[in-house]
Design an enzyme around this catalytic site. Structure first.
Site, short mmCIF file in Angstrom:
data_model
loop_
_atom_site.label_atom_id
_atom_site.label_comp_id
_atom_site.label_asym_id
_atom_site.label_seq_id
_atom_site.Cartn_x
_atom_site.Cartn_y
_atom_site.Cartn_z
N GLU A 160 76.97 0.27 -27.68
CA GLU A 160 76.81 0.57 -26.38
C GLU A 160 75.69 0.67 -25.90
O GLU A 160 75.99 0.08 -24.20
CB GLU A 160 76.55 2.37 -27.65
CG GLU A 160 77.32 3.33 -27.24
CD GLU A 160 77.21 4.84 -27.14
OE1 GLU A 160 76.48 4.96 -26.45
OE2 GLU A 160 77.51 5.35 -27.59
N SER A 179 72.49 6.45 -30.40
CA SER A 179 73.65 5.59 -30.98
C SER A 179 73.98 4.43 -30.00
O SER A 179 73.83 4.49 -28.90
CB SER A 179 74.82 7.30 -29.92
OG SER A 179 74.60 8.07 -30.75
N ARG A 186 82.82 5.69 -22.65
CA ARG A 186 82.00 5.03 -22.72
C ARG A 186 82.18 4.34 -21.66
O ARG A 186 81.68 2.96 -22.25
CB ARG A 186 81.30 4.67 -24.32
CG ARG A 186 81.33 6.33 -24.50
CD ARG A 186 79.84 6.89 -24.18
NE ARG A 186 79.74 7.80 -25.60
CZ ARG A 186 80.35 9.16 -25.39
NH1 ARG A 186 80.94 9.61 -24.72
NH2 ARG A 186 80.25 9.81 -25.65
#
Length: 338
Positions: free
Chosen positions: A333, A238, A162
């Protein structure tokens, strides 16, 4: 064209009401250059917007909100697969389904990830054992300071979990305009992820029966079963990254919680953030119009269309509680603006 005082609620999947001092919908490279010229002349901060699925607006934005709507999609057959050129404004999920419909495999595990292509390399999107970097070839980005175009290879992008250079030393320096992917003609399904194994076992499908379309449809079914549609329930997908911990902490947690959900990641372990949040008692929590989804604790929802500060405060409470109970740090995120 530059607009003033524009409502950003339609441009973020959390449906947070916030306004931008200035707004521009760019549908070409020339539009981008003109918008950046305006930014430089007025010394403004920029809020890049695509599908709006990875941002939380914590208040009104004092600069230029720049919606990247450049379109263009090209499939170039190769002897050993296919090369895909996709402009930043193309929808990611539609690209995935277009590729599998043509019989090309490699992106199917990434089906139904929200957002547009321009944002995909920034956080190296991933799901069910596959990441963008697995099929990435290069991208073209525009320098915010000069309007010049630069090409970034996979090595230049410094992809991690990520993560990419665009969240590090190149943060806020470039706008991604085009992404080039390469898919191999020698496709093999990647279905080692437990949720996929369980799905195909339940449906009586062996690995040698699978096609890219079947895997994509399985991913879609799994995601739909536990993740809310942002159109129906405002969310950013998410909200937290799955934390990566060293083997020592993993063994300690596994001994205390035998049912811990974790995946080996080299010499480290990736823990399921949703499991940690669920075990801490947050799944289904609701307060004043913001809350945690009742089927997936990893997803924060905003059915009350509340302000961004309430979403952020809830996220901080959850992260603090998980840290206290498990000794694990959760990182969000989405990016918070301003």
């Amino acid at each position: 064209m530059i607009q003033s005082d524009v409502d950003l609620q339609p441009y973020n999947t959390m449906t947070i009401a916030a306004r931008a001092k200035y707004f521009c919908a760019a549908t070409s490279l020339d539009d981008l250059r003109e918008a950046l010229k305006f930014v430089r002349e007025h010394k403004l901060p920029i809020l890049p917007l695509g599908g709006g699925s990875n941002i939380v607006l914590t208040g009104d934005f004092p600069g230029l909100a720049l919606h990247l709507g450049i379109l263009g999609l090209e499939f170039e057959p190769l002897d050993d697969g296919v090369r895909i050129r996709a402009a930043a404004g193309e929808n990611w999920h539609q690209l995935v389904m277009h590729s599998v419909d043509q019989g090309y495999g490699g992106l199917e595990n990434l089906a139904l990830i929200p957002g547009n292509i321009g944002a995909a390399p920034i956080q190296n999107i991933g799901a069910y054992g596959v990441e963008l970097k697995d099929s990435f070839e290069q991208l073209t980005a525009m320098d915010i300071a000069t309007g010049e175009l630069s090409t970034f290879s996979a090595e230049d992008c410094q992809f991690g979990y990520r993560d990419s250079v665009f969240k590090g030393r190149a943060k806020d320096r470039f706008l991604i305009c085009e992404v080039v992917l390469k898919l191999s003609g020698n496709w093999q399904p990647r279905v080692a992820y437990p949720a996929l194994q369980h799905y195909f076992s339940e449906h009586g499908q062996s690995q040698d029966q699978l096609t890219p379309t079947k895997v994509a449809n399985a991913v879609i079914d799994i995601r739909n079963s536990k993740l809310p549609n942002p159109v129906e329930i405002p969310n950013t997908g998410s909200f937290f990254k799955n934390p990566v911990v060293d083997a020592s902490l993993y063994r300690t947690l596994k001994a205390a919680h035998p049912e811990l959900v974790a995946y080996e990641a080299g010499e480290q372990w990736k823990l399921a953030a949703g499991w940690l949040i669920d075990q801490a008692g947050w799944r289904g929590f609701s307060r004043g119009g913001v809350g945690v989804h009742d089927r997936q604790a990893l997803v924060l929802v905003n059915p009350g269309h509340r302000c961004g500060s309430e979403v952020v405060n809830l996220a901080r409470e959850i992260a603090s509680d998980v840290q206290r109970k498990f000794g694990v740090t959760l990182e969000p995120e989405p990016r918070f603006y301003p």
